[in-house]
Design a protein around this motif. Sequence first.
Motif, PDB file in Angstrom:
ATOM      1  N   VAL A   1      -6.248   3.478  -6.501  1.00  0.00           N
ATOM      2  CA  VAL A   1      -5.432   2.436  -5.882  1.00  0.00           C
ATOM      3  C   VAL A   1      -6.282   1.201  -5.588  1.00  0.00           C
ATOM      4  O   VAL A   1      -5.853   0.066  -5.819  1.00  0.00           O
ATOM      5  N   LEU A   2      -7.493   1.407  -5.093  1.00  0.00           N
ATOM      6  CA  LEU A   2      -8.388   0.280  -4.838  1.00  0.00           C
ATOM      7  C   LEU A   2      -8.719  -0.463  -6.126  1.00  0.00           C
ATOM      8  O   LEU A   2      -8.789  -1.697  -6.148  1.00  0.00           O
TER       9      LEU A   2
ATOM     10  N   SER B   1       0.171   7.135   0.976  1.00  0.00           N
ATOM     11  CA  SER B   1      -1.063   7.923   1.014  1.00  0.00           C
ATOM     12  C   SER B   1      -2.237   7.136   1.583  1.00  0.00           C
ATOM     13  O   SER B   1      -3.252   7.718   1.962  1.00  0.00           O
ATOM     14  N   MET B   2      -2.112   5.790   1.642  1.00  0.00           N
ATOM     15  CA  MET B   2      -3.182   4.955   2.187  1.00  0.00           C
ATOM     16  C   MET B   2      -2.717   4.206   3.428  1.00  0.00           C
ATOM     17  O   MET B   2      -3.197   3.115   3.720  1.00  0.00           O
TER      18      MET B   2
ATOM     19  N   ASP C   1      -5.036   9.245  -5.479  1.00  0.00           N
ATOM     20  CA  ASP C   1      -6.478   8.995  -5.394  1.00  0.00           C
ATOM     21  C   ASP C   1      -6.725   7.581  -4.882  1.00  0.00           C
ATOM     22  O   ASP C   1      -6.264   6.601  -5.477  1.00  0.00           O
ATOM     23  N   GLU C   2      -7.453   7.455  -3.783  1.00  0.00           N
ATOM     24  CA  GLU C   2      -7.649   6.156  -3.157  1.00  0.00           C
ATOM     25  C   GLU C   2      -8.478   5.222  -4.027  1.00  0.00           C
ATOM     26  O   GLU C   2      -8.235   4.016  -4.066  1.00  0.00           O
ATOM     27  N   SER C   3      -9.468   5.748  -4.727  1.00  0.00           N
ATOM     28  CA  SER C   3     -10.300   4.891  -5.566  1.00  0.00           C
ATOM     29  C   SER C   3      -9.485   4.248  -6.685  1.00  0.00           C
ATOM     30  O   SER C   3      -9.736   3.100  -7.064  1.00  0.00           O
TER      31      SER C   3
ATOM     32  N   LEU D   1       0.840  -1.197   0.000  1.00  0.00           N
ATOM     33  CA  LEU D   1       0.000   0.000   0.000  1.00  0.00           C
ATOM     34  C   LEU D   1       0.878   1.252   0.000  1.00  0.00           C
ATOM     35  O   LEU D   1       1.861   1.323   0.742  1.00  0.00           O
TER      36      LEU D   1
ATOM     37  N   ASP E   1      -0.760   4.893  -7.544  1.00  0.00           N
ATOM     38  CA  ASP E   1      -0.734   6.028  -6.625  1.00  0.00           C
ATOM     39  C   ASP E   1      -0.128   7.258  -7.285  1.00  0.00           C
ATOM     40  O   ASP E   1      -0.623   8.376  -7.113  1.00  0.00           O
TER      41      ASP E   1
ATOM     42  N   HIS F   1      -3.397   4.793   6.383  1.00  0.00           N
ATOM     43  CA  HIS F   1      -4.466   4.690   7.372  1.00  0.00           C
ATOM     44  C   HIS F   1      -5.438   3.551   7.063  1.00  0.00           C
ATOM     45  O   HIS F   1      -6.325   3.256   7.859  1.00  0.00           O
ATOM     46  N   TRP F   2      -5.281   2.913   5.908  1.00  0.00           N
ATOM     47  CA  TRP F   2      -6.124   1.783   5.538  1.00  0.00           C
ATOM     48  C   TRP F   2      -5.509   0.490   6.081  1.00  0.00           C
ATOM     49  O   TRP F   2      -4.313   0.285   6.029  1.00  0.00           O
TER      50      TRP F   2
ATOM     51  N   VAL G   1      -9.003  -2.976   2.840  1.00  0.00           N
ATOM     52  CA  VAL G   1      -8.828  -2.828   1.393  1.00  0.00           C
ATOM     53  C   VAL G   1      -9.351  -4.064   0.673  1.00  0.00           C
ATOM     54  O   VAL G   1     -10.023  -3.962  -0.373  1.00  0.00           O
TER      55      VAL G   1
END
Length: 694
Positions: free
Chosen positions: A568-569, A315-316, A564-566, A312, A558, A318-319, A324
């Motif tokens: 990366v997901l 930037s993510m 943008d988290e979306s 990860l 990333d 905290h996930w 995820v």
Amino acid sequence: MYLRGANWQAATLIVVLFAPLTSATHPLPDAVTFDRASDLVLSGVDFTLDGTILWSNKYVQDNPESSKISLEIWDGDELVFDGNLGILDENDDLITKMSLGPLSLTGIGSHALSLYLSHGQGDDLHEVLGKKDVQVIPGLVSLLPLLCVIFIAFAFHQVLLSLWVGLFVAATIIAGGNAFRGFLAVLDDYLVRALFDLDHVKILIFTWFNAGLVHILVRAGGAHGLSRLLGKIVKNRWTAQWMTYAVGCFIFFDDYSSCLIVGNNMRMVADSVMLSHEKLAFLVHATASGPAAIAPISAWIGYEVALIRQNLPPSMAHWDGFEVFLATVPSRLFPLYMLIFIPFLIMFKRDFGPMLYAERRALRQGKLVDDEDAKYLLPETTQGNAKEGIPLRWWNAVIPLAVLIGIDVGAMLVTGYIECVRKHEEEGAELDTSIGNLTANGDSFNALIYGGFAASVVCFIMYTLQGIMTLTECLASWICGIQEFAETLIVLMFAWAIGEALVDLKVANLVTSTIGPILSSHALGTLIFVFSCFISFSTGTSWGTMAIVFPLALPLADSVSGGDESSVLLAVSAILTGSLFGDMCTPISDSGILSATSSQVSITRHVETMLPYAIICAALAAIMYLPPGMGIWPGYISTLIGIPILGVAVYVLGTRIDSEERSKFWFVEKHFKKYAEINNKELESTKAALLDCA
């Protein structure tokens, strides 16, 4: 800015820190030590120089302007970087970590970096506080380990060997080309670092418990009993296919167990209604890998979550990896499409491609396996068989599985609640006890360990009290399950190790700096999916593909998306989805071989008949990853829109096996003619049987 100068082999960077002259009490650090992350950098690729600052005395802030220090980096007489460094953290304490950059070096070879601090303007230098030797290599060299992994896996179909060679090549490059030092680094550095992480150790423990549990469930006859119970309601071809589909999806906890249990137990049922072994193998295989890959409780979950957490982007941070994983399930297009595709085939009673000929051969000639193909059948496996002479009781599987699921879910919620309370008391965060928040804050690894251990203990107690197995036999069977997973655990360890090596080689930096500027984030999901499909088809392993693609794709996603988290997901979803393609349709896939063996059909015929269906689902998935990447709709909408598309595809492309209609793809399938030479007389003579079985 690039480092320039004729003597690149002994270039010296001078870092000058200016303190405000108005603050006579401004401290200077005693020493600076640099992290190993910058031991090796790529020529022309930006990097940061990270280090730890040691202070001799505490500094009390009395001048707001002194909270920042002017910073300059010099290459001889040439200024290559300037900026400010804040020396106070959010609690007004002196910082202990520093990160200087971005920097860029172009000279290939060794660079000696020296750090100086100063109160003056460049000429009033403090003593040298830290030195750093940096090795600069061409960017393409960093790709050699990855290319070795792909080539060896493709050429020799040996994932473990490919990972070992790739790790050795990476360590040798990092060691400056010294093969002996690289070999030692593999043994005493990278493999040790792979097991030094606490989460990695938890994953190994959970995988051991799960592997032992799966084996003892099979050995005690519980899994077989459950399969046979469901098989009692089969009356014809239609219900036989539905039941195979349902049982395969139900045994979601392990793809290997599903292949062996469903294939071996449903084969007799399928034979009684003239269902071809090719169709049975397809149903067994498609319902084994897909559910195991997307189920939150399975043999796959630990490995998938581990790779997610390891790769990860910052930037993510905290996930949670498990969070995820759950967020990507609705957009796992390929396995979901395959699971949707099968019911349409069953409902419409249609097939196409080689599968159509196999089904017509079984119905019209009574040949469940082709004559020419029968001599190539693999010997029937004994793995996955229950102990002889014991009752096959379905509750011996349902109760332990219920305990496993219940403990996992309960422990996840309890650990999540404890973490929420801690954040509320120590950090002043709002106490949110919603299910979603408890799950997000729960410790998934600990929960899986608790569940696996508890379910195993329940198995020991149940089977011993019933006299099915002695305690010694239970322990032996449980340990045997762990032994069967030995290779998987070794692959996992090497995957972690080579992931660390690829980080040291800055491969992600190279990919993002070269491809990132010219790549649109709109097509990123599709490109990652296609790349993962190619790697998995070449290697025959989903897990190996994940280990290869994750360290490359997530930093790229990333960077291209700007954090943008979306995006990366979506990249995570594309990797986990594309990795399944090769697992389902290559002749070197372990689960493919097990499916073919348990269904008593050759692996060649299994791949031949399943590949067209896999290609249809994969092509639709590649297309449907574009709208989420463009921000038109979220990933789950692509899943929903794909449902009617798949239904139309089956109806339009497929042909009913109980009709005289010619295949719509006869011109493509001419080489399968030997499976379809059925005359009208044979068709008429079996008309009644067709109506009964269909």
